[in-house]
Design an enzyme around this catalytic site. Structure first.
Site, PDB file in Angstrom:
ATOM      1  N   HIS A  41      34.940  34.046  31.117  1.00 52.04           N
ATOM      2  CA  HIS A  41      34.865  33.760  32.549  1.00 52.04           C
ATOM      3  C   HIS A  41      33.416  33.479  32.896  1.00 52.04           C
ATOM      4  O   HIS A  41      32.511  34.087  32.340  1.00 52.04           O
ATOM      5  CB  HIS A  41      35.376  34.963  33.358  1.00 52.04           C
ATOM      6  CG  HIS A  41      35.708  34.610  34.768  1.00 52.04           C
ATOM      7  ND1 HIS A  41      34.759  34.602  35.762  1.00 52.04           N
ATOM      8  CD2 HIS A  41      36.875  34.220  35.335  1.00 52.04           C
ATOM      9  CE1 HIS A  41      35.335  34.222  36.887  1.00 52.04           C
ATOM     10  NE2 HIS A  41      36.614  33.984  36.663  1.00 52.04           N
ATOM     11  N   ASP A  45      44.380  35.228  33.456  1.00 50.89           N
ATOM     12  CA  ASP A  45      45.400  34.304  32.975  1.00 50.89           C
ATOM     13  C   ASP A  45      45.994  34.713  31.638  1.00 50.89           C
ATOM     14  O   ASP A  45      46.993  34.150  31.199  1.00 50.89           O
ATOM     15  CB  ASP A  45      44.805  32.890  32.858  1.00 50.89           C
ATOM     16  CG  ASP A  45      44.470  32.346  34.223  1.00 50.89           C
ATOM     17  OD1 ASP A  45      45.274  32.566  35.135  1.00 50.89           O
ATOM     18  OD2 ASP A  45      43.407  31.737  34.380  1.00 50.89           O
TER      19      ASP A  45
HETATM   20  N1  CMC Z   1      37.085  30.887  23.337  1.00 50.43           N
HETATM   21  C1  CMC Z   1      36.063  30.715  22.446  1.00 50.43           C
HETATM   22  N2  CMC Z   1      34.769  30.574  22.817  1.00 50.43           N
HETATM   23  C2  CMC Z   1      34.491  30.587  24.125  1.00 50.43           C
HETATM   24  C3  CMC Z   1      35.482  30.766  25.099  1.00 50.43           C
HETATM   25  C4  CMC Z   1      36.824  30.922  24.664  1.00 50.43           C
HETATM   26  N3  CMC Z   1      37.806  31.101  25.552  1.00 50.43           N
HETATM   27  N4  CMC Z   1      34.925  30.741  26.335  1.00 50.43           N
HETATM   28  C5  CMC Z   1      33.616  30.558  26.140  1.00 50.43           C
HETATM   29  N5  CMC Z   1      33.342  30.468  24.803  1.00 50.43           N
HETATM   30  C6  CMC Z   1      32.025  30.305  24.190  1.00 50.43           C
HETATM   31  C7  CMC Z   1      31.548  28.875  24.339  1.00 50.43           C
HETATM   32  O1  CMC Z   1      31.887  28.094  23.215  1.00 50.43           O
HETATM   33  C8  CMC Z   1      30.058  29.067  24.463  1.00 50.43           C
HETATM   34  O2  CMC Z   1      29.536  29.287  23.161  1.00 50.43           O
HETATM   35  P1  CMC Z   1      28.031  28.768  22.800  1.00 50.43           P
HETATM   36  O3  CMC Z   1      27.114  29.516  23.721  1.00 50.43           O
HETATM   37  O4  CMC Z   1      27.898  29.115  21.371  1.00 50.43           O
HETATM   38  O5  CMC Z   1      28.021  27.289  23.077  1.00 50.43           O
HETATM   39  C9  CMC Z   1      29.906  30.384  25.234  1.00 50.43           C
HETATM   40  O6  CMC Z   1      31.119  31.119  24.956  1.00 50.43           O
HETATM   41  C10 CMC Z   1      29.758  30.193  26.728  1.00 50.43           C
HETATM   42  O7  CMC Z   1      30.795  29.321  27.180  1.00 50.43           O
HETATM   43  P2  CMC Z   1      30.651  28.323  28.403  1.00 50.43           P
HETATM   44  O8  CMC Z   1      31.711  27.277  28.300  1.00 50.43           O
HETATM   45  O9  CMC Z   1      29.221  27.868  28.510  1.00 50.43           O
HETATM   46  O10 CMC Z   1      30.949  29.305  29.605  1.00 50.43           O
HETATM   47  P3  CMC Z   1      31.363  28.862  31.056  1.00 50.43           P
HETATM   48  O11 CMC Z   1      30.908  29.968  31.938  1.00 50.43           O
HETATM   49  O12 CMC Z   1      30.874  27.488  31.366  1.00 50.43           O
HETATM   50  O13 CMC Z   1      32.952  28.786  30.991  1.00 50.43           O
HETATM   51  C11 CMC Z   1      35.244  29.339  31.063  1.00 50.43           C
HETATM   52  C12 CMC Z   1      33.818  29.752  31.458  1.00 50.43           C
HETATM   53  C13 CMC Z   1      36.252  30.240  31.792  1.00 50.43           C
HETATM   54  C14 CMC Z   1      35.506  27.894  31.520  1.00 50.43           C
HETATM   55  C15 CMC Z   1      35.394  29.467  29.536  1.00 50.43           C
HETATM   56  O14 CMC Z   1      35.202  30.799  29.125  1.00 50.43           O
HETATM   57  C16 CMC Z   1      36.754  28.954  29.049  1.00 50.43           C
HETATM   58  O15 CMC Z   1      36.904  27.760  28.815  1.00 50.43           O
HETATM   59  N6  CMC Z   1      37.754  29.880  28.867  1.00 50.43           N
HETATM   60  C17 CMC Z   1      39.092  29.480  28.509  1.00 50.43           C
HETATM   61  C18 CMC Z   1      39.821  28.963  29.743  1.00 50.43           C
HETATM   62  C19 CMC Z   1      40.213  30.078  30.685  1.00 50.43           C
HETATM   63  O16 CMC Z   1      40.769  31.091  30.277  1.00 50.43           O
HETATM   64  N7  CMC Z   1      39.963  29.858  31.984  1.00 50.43           N
HETATM   65  C20 CMC Z   1      40.395  30.783  33.050  1.00 50.43           C
HETATM   66  C21 CMC Z   1      39.281  31.377  33.800  1.00 50.43           C
HETATM   67  S1  CMC Z   1      39.835  32.719  34.855  1.00 50.43           S
HETATM   68  C22 CMC Z   1      40.846  31.989  36.056  1.00 50.43           C
HETATM   69  C23 CMC Z   1      40.160  31.007  36.918  1.00 50.43           C
HETATM   70  O17 CMC Z   1      38.989  31.204  37.298  1.00 50.43           O
HETATM   71  O18 CMC Z   1      40.775  30.032  37.299  1.00 50.43           O
END
Ligand code: CMC
Length: 429
Positions: A306, A364
Site C-alpha cells: 500500500h 483487498d
Molecule cells: N508484490 C511484489 N512487490 C511489490 C508489491 C507487490 N504487491 N507492491 C510493491 N512491491 C514492490 C515494488 O516492486 C517496489 O520494489 P522496488 O523498490 O524494488 O522497485 C516496492 O515494493 C515499492 O513499490 P511501489 O510500486 O513503488 O509502491 P507504490 O506505493 O507506488 O504502490 C501499490 C502501492 C498498492 C500500488 C502496490 O503495492 C501494488 O501494486 N500492490 C498490488 C495491488 C494492490 O493490492 N492494490 C490495492 C491497494 S489497497 C486498496 C486501494 O487503495 O484501492
C-alpha cells in the site's frame, strides 16, 4: 527548517516558507508562493510527498496502521456502528443522535429508486459488459436524469445530490449485476435496511421468496464501512480534481469510479481473487512468491502493499475476521482459496523481501474470498467498492466545494519535449 517556517536556498536566494500544522500527522511546508519567488516548481510524480488539500474527514497513520473517520477508529465503527451511521459521520462530521439517525436513514431509503427510464438506458449496454463499465456510464448518466440537483452553488441541491447518490448506488450496482446475468431488475424494498436491501436487489428473483441472511447482511455492511473513505487516494483525488472545475457531482463521482477501476486501486480485489485462483494450491505458492520478487517479472502479489500503510492495513484485520464469520455461516469448512490465502500471507509476512519493503496484506486480500462466498462474481467486486466509497467521495467533494478558498486544481510539469521549432511543410519532411 525551524518553528513555523522553513527556508529553501535556490540560486543563492533564501526563500521563506510557512510550516502548517494539522491536528495530528505530519506538518506541511506551504510552497504556494515558491514559483512566484523562484520561477521553479516542485517535482513529485505520484505525489508521495505532496498534500493536495486540507481535510477534516479521514486520518491515516500508515506506519502505525491507524485509520480514523472524523477521529473515530475504524475498528470501533466497524464493531459497533452501521454503514449509514458511518455515512452520516463522514458527511456531517459527528455521529448522529438517535433522531438524526432515524431521519437520515428515512431520507436515504426514500431515494433508493432510480428513474424508470434508467432501466431502458441499461438496455444500451452489451449483455457481457463489465459491471464497472456499466457503473461508470450509469453514474455519469445520473446527471442527465437528475439535473434538478446539479447546481453546485445551491446547498440544497448539493444535499439532494448527495442523498441521491448514496441511496441509488446500491440500486445501480444491483442493476449492473442483474443485467450481466440476464435476470430482471429487482426494485428496492424500503422496509429493509440499506445493506439487506442491496442483497435482495442482487439475489432475489421474481419466481421465489428471498430471505436476507442477517449474518451476511451485517458482514457486507461492515465491508461497506471499511471501504467508506480513505483520505486523498487516487479516486478521491480524481473526484476533487474533477469537482474543482465546477463539474456536477454525478459527473465527479463517475470520474472517481473510473479511477477506482484500475487494478492498482479498487480493481485489486478482483485481481487478488483471480490470483488466488491461479495459484490454486498451497504447493504453488513458492513459485508465485519467487515471481513477485523477480525484478524482471511484472507479477505482483495482488492484495499486498500500500502506498500509505507500511504496517498491517487495519481494515485487512477486520476483513480477515469477517471472512471467517461468513464462511462459518455458510458452512464452508474447507475453502481451498482461503487455505491458499492464509498460507500465502504467512509465507509473505516471514519473507525478507516483503518485510524489508513493508509489504503487508491490504483490505483487498481477503475481501474477494468473502464476496465470492456471498455469491458475487469477481466482476462485481470493484462495483461494491465503488458503492461503499461513494459517501467518502461525496464528503470530500462537499468539503472542497464548501471551502471558500477553493480554486481549480491545476498541476504543472517538468517539460522534456522538443524546444520551440518551425513548422516544416509536409513535402519537405
Ligand atoms: N508484490 C511484489 N512487490 C511489490 C508489491 C507487490 N504487491 N507492491 C510493491 N512491491 C514492490 C515494488 O516492486 C517496489 O520494489 P522496488 O523498490 O524494488 O522497485 C516496492 O515494493 C515499492 O513499490 P511501489 O510500486 O513503488 O509502491 P507504490 O506505493 O507506488 O504502490 C501499490 C502501492 C498498492 C500500488 C502496490 O503495492 C501494488 O501494486 N500492490 C498490488 C495491488 C494492490 O493490492 N492494490 C490495492 C491497494 S489497497 C486498496 C486501494 O487503495 O484501492
Amino acid at each position: 527548517m525551524s518553528g513555523t517556517s522553513s527556508q529553501l536556498q535556490v540560486d543563492g536566494k533564501t526563500v521563506d516558507m510557512a510550516i502548517k500544522t494539522g491536528s495530528i500527522g505530519p506538518s506541511v511546508i506551504d510552497i504556494g508562493k515558491l514559483y512566484a519567488q523562484t520561477g521553479m516548481f516542485t517535482y513529485d510524480p505520484g505525489f508521495t510527498s505532496t498534500a493536495s488539500c486540507e481535510s477534516k474527514i479521514t486520518y491515516i497513520d500508515g506506519d502505525e496502521g491507524v485509520l480514523l473517520y472524523r477521529g473515530y477508529p475504524i475498528e470501533q465503527l466497524a464493531e459497533h456502528g452501521d454503514f449509514l451511521e458511518t455515512c452520516y459521520l463522514l458527511l456531517e462530521g459527528e455521529l448522529p443522535t438517535a433522531a438524526q439517525k432515524a431521519d437520515f436513514d428515512y431520507r436515504v431509503t426514500r431515494h433508493t429508486m432510480v428513474h424508470e427510464q434508467m432501466a431502458r438506458f441499461f438496455q444500451g449496454f452489451r449483455r457481457d459488459a463489465h459491471p464497472m463499465a456499466v457503473m461508470v456510464g450509469s453514474i455519469g448518466a445520473m446527471s442527465a436524469f437528475y439535473h434538478d440537483s446539479t447546481d453546485i452553488s445551491d446547498p440544497h441541491q448539493r444535499m439532494v445530490a448527495s442523498m441521491r447518490m448514496i441511496a441509488k448506488m446500491p440500486t445501480l450496482a444491483a442493476m449492473a449485476f442483474k443485467y450481466t446475468v440476464g435476470q430482471p431488475f429487482v426494485y428496492p424494498l424500503n422496509s429493509l435496511d440499506y445493506t439487506s436491501n442491496f442483497l435482495r436487489m442482487c439475489f432475489a428473483v421474481p419466481a421465489e421468496e428471498y430471505k436476507v441472511n442477517p449474518v451476511l447482511a451485517r458482514a457486507l455492511d461492515r465491508i461497506f464501512i471499511l471501504h467508506a473513505d480513505h483520505e486523498q487516494n487516487a479516486s478521491t483525488s480524481t473526484v476533487r480534481l474533477a469537482g474543482s472545475s465546477g463539474a456536477n457531482p454525478f459527473a465527479c463521482i463517475a470520474a472517481g469510479t473510473a479511477c477506482l477501476w484500475g487494478p492498482a486501486h479498487g480493481g485489486a480485489n478482483e485481481a487478488a481473487l483471480k490470483m488466488l485462483e491461479e495459484i490454486g494450491s498451497v504447493d504453488n505458492i513458492p513459485k508465485y512468491i519467487a515471481k513477485a520478487k523477480d525484478k524482471n517479472d511484472p507479477f505482483r502479489l495482488m492484495g499486498f502493499g500500500h502506498r500509505v500503510y507500511k504496517n498491517y492495513d487495519p481494515r485487512a484485520k477486520i476483513m480477515q475476521k469477517t471472512t471467517h464469520e461468513v464462511l462459518n455461516e455458510l458452512g464452508i469448512k474447507d475453502d481451498p482459496l482461503l487455505d491458499v490465502a492464509i498460507e500465502l500471507e504467512r509465507i509473505a509476512l516471514s519473507d525478507s523481501y516483503f518485510i524489508e519493503k513493508k509489504l503487508y496484506p491490504n483490505i483487498d486480500f481477503y475481501s474477494g474470498i468473502t464476496l465470492k462466498a456471498m455469491g458475487f462474481p469477481t466482476s462485481m467486486f470493484t462495483a461494491l467498492f465503488a458503492l461503499a466509497r461513494t459517501v467518502g467521495w461525496i464528503a470530500q467533494w462537499k468539503e472542497m466545494i464548501e471551502d471558500p478558498s477553493q480554486r481549480i486544481g491545476r498541476p504543472r510539469q517538468l517539460y522534456t519535449g522538443a524546444a520551440s521549432r518551425d513548422y516544416t511543410p509536409i513535402g519537405r519532411r
